[in-house]
Design a protein around this motif. Structure first.
Motif, short mmCIF file in Angstrom:
data_model
loop_
_atom_site.label_atom_id
_atom_site.label_comp_id
_atom_site.label_asym_id
_atom_site.label_seq_id
_atom_site.Cartn_x
_atom_site.Cartn_y
_atom_site.Cartn_z
N LYS A 26 0.83 -1.21 0.00
CA LYS A 26 0.00 0.00 0.00
C LYS A 26 0.86 1.26 0.00
CE LYS A 26 -4.26 -1.65 0.30
NZ LYS A 26 -4.95 -1.70 1.59
N LYS B 20 -3.01 7.42 7.91
CA LYS B 20 -3.81 7.68 6.70
C LYS B 20 -2.86 7.95 5.55
CE LYS B 20 -7.57 9.70 9.46
NZ LYS B 20 -6.90 9.38 10.75
N LYS C 18 -4.14 10.13 -0.98
CA LYS C 18 -4.47 9.65 -2.32
C LYS C 18 -3.41 10.09 -3.33
CE LYS C 18 -8.08 9.77 -5.88
NZ LYS C 18 -9.40 10.31 -6.25
N GLU D 288 -9.25 12.73 1.45
CA GLU D 288 -8.93 11.76 0.41
C GLU D 288 -7.71 10.95 0.85
OE1 GLU D 288 -10.52 13.58 -3.80
OE2 GLU D 288 -8.44 13.96 -3.25
N TYR D 289 -7.96 9.79 1.38
CA TYR D 289 -6.87 8.97 1.90
C TYR D 289 -7.31 7.50 1.96
CZ TYR D 289 -9.54 9.12 6.26
OH TYR D 289 -10.53 9.01 7.21
N THR D 290 -6.31 6.63 2.17
CA THR D 290 -6.54 5.21 2.41
C THR D 290 -6.10 4.88 3.82
OG1 THR D 290 -6.14 4.65 0.08
CG2 THR D 290 -6.01 2.85 1.68
N GLN D 291 -6.99 4.26 4.59
CA GLN D 291 -6.64 3.89 5.97
C GLN D 291 -5.67 2.71 5.96
OE1 GLN D 291 -8.40 5.73 8.49
NE2 GLN D 291 -6.80 4.99 9.88
#
Length: 295
Positions: free
Chosen positions: A128, A171, A174, A193-196
């Protein structure tokens, strides 16, 4: 953890006899933790952070994401082009304990860094952290600051909880890739705007200190002085032990290992279940504070 202070022989006998009948000097049984206070998102300059305190042990963990460039050539041995990297650094305050004055705390921080570096990267979703495949990636910097400390076994356990709590807070912004060939991309500046980061598979570490004929968890400084050694065990649900390491000097018979293994499985399940439940409850409340007892 070395110290210039020692308990008397009478204190050692008193502690050992109490452990033999499952009664500790502070009223706990051998398998009781002290109350634990955890706070998430305590540092706005970090991508994830946590503060954990139990007894006389106080630990702050901050996690930052740093962009780095790399390539897949044979000269770049540190990066495989398919995942990000992890770096762990620990620092200890001179006021954390009298035994850490000057440079005496370096042994503790080096042991702490080596312990978590040995297994933690294997259980993080480092894919990720890729920004542009084969070109750039994030480095996950995990900084541990020891604010107060009594026993080394308690320090390991509280640090483990603080690290996992901070990882749940990370976090990843993006990323919009514009050109893979030229390593061009945009990082979103929108805080929504993020990915955990997924920390569910990160093992928790519990230290087991041998006193007399029994093991205890969350040992105090006095109990460590009366002990014959400490073994730290990283547990991954539902029933997997991923690391078993002796972290303090002393002689522990191999005959103790079967019972220790069963104890670690039983307590690991209990700790993981309670921790996961509290983390989920905290996400619903979203006030950043978790307080729980394992008793």
């Amino acid at each position: 953890m070395s110290t210039t202070f020692q308990i008397s022989e009478g204190e050692r006998i008193f502690i050992t006899h109490g452990i033999d009948v499952n009664i500790r000097s502070d009223g706990r049984s051998c398998m009781d933790y002290r109350n634990i206070l955890i706070e998430q998102n305590v540092n706005e300059t970090c991508n994830g952070s946590a503060h954990a305190r139990s007894g006389n042990t106080d630990v702050l963990v901050g996690i930052k994401l740093e962009l780095e460039e790399g390539n897949n050539s044979s000269q770049d041995c540190e990066w495989d082009g398919k995942s990000g990297r992890v770096q762990i650094f620990a620092d200890i305050s001179a006021i954390a304990s009298p035994s850490f004055e000057g440079r005496k705390g370096e042994d503790v921080t080096c042991q702490l860094e080596a312990l978590f570096a040995e297994f933690l990267p294997q259980y993080l979703d480092l894919e990720k952290l890729i920004v542009v495949p084969g070109k750039s990636y994030f480095v996950l910097h995990i900084d541990i600051v020891i604010l107060e400390c009594s026993s080394f076994s308690s320090l390991i356990d509280v640090t483990s909880i603080a690290i996992k709590t901070a990882l749940f807070d990370v976090k990843i912004p993006k990323i919009v890739v514009l050109s893979v060939e030229h390593n061009e991309f945009n990082v979103s500046d929108d805080e929504f705007e993020y990915t955990q980061f997924d920390a569910r598979k990160v093992p928790l570490v519990t230290s087991y200190t041998k006193i007399g004929s029994k093991f205890v968890i969350d040992a105090t400084w006095e109990e460590e002085q009366a002990s014959v050694g400490t073994i730290s065990i990283a547990f991954l649900p539902p029933n997997e032990i991923v690391l078993m390491k002796k972290v303090r000097p002393g002689s522990i018979s191999s005959d103790s290992f079967p019972s220790l293994y069963e104890m670690a499985i039983e307590f690991g399940k209990k700790l993981s279940a309670i921790f996961d439940k509290k983390i989920q409850e905290n996400n619903l409340k979203n006030d950043g504070k978790i307080t729980f007892s394992l008793n």
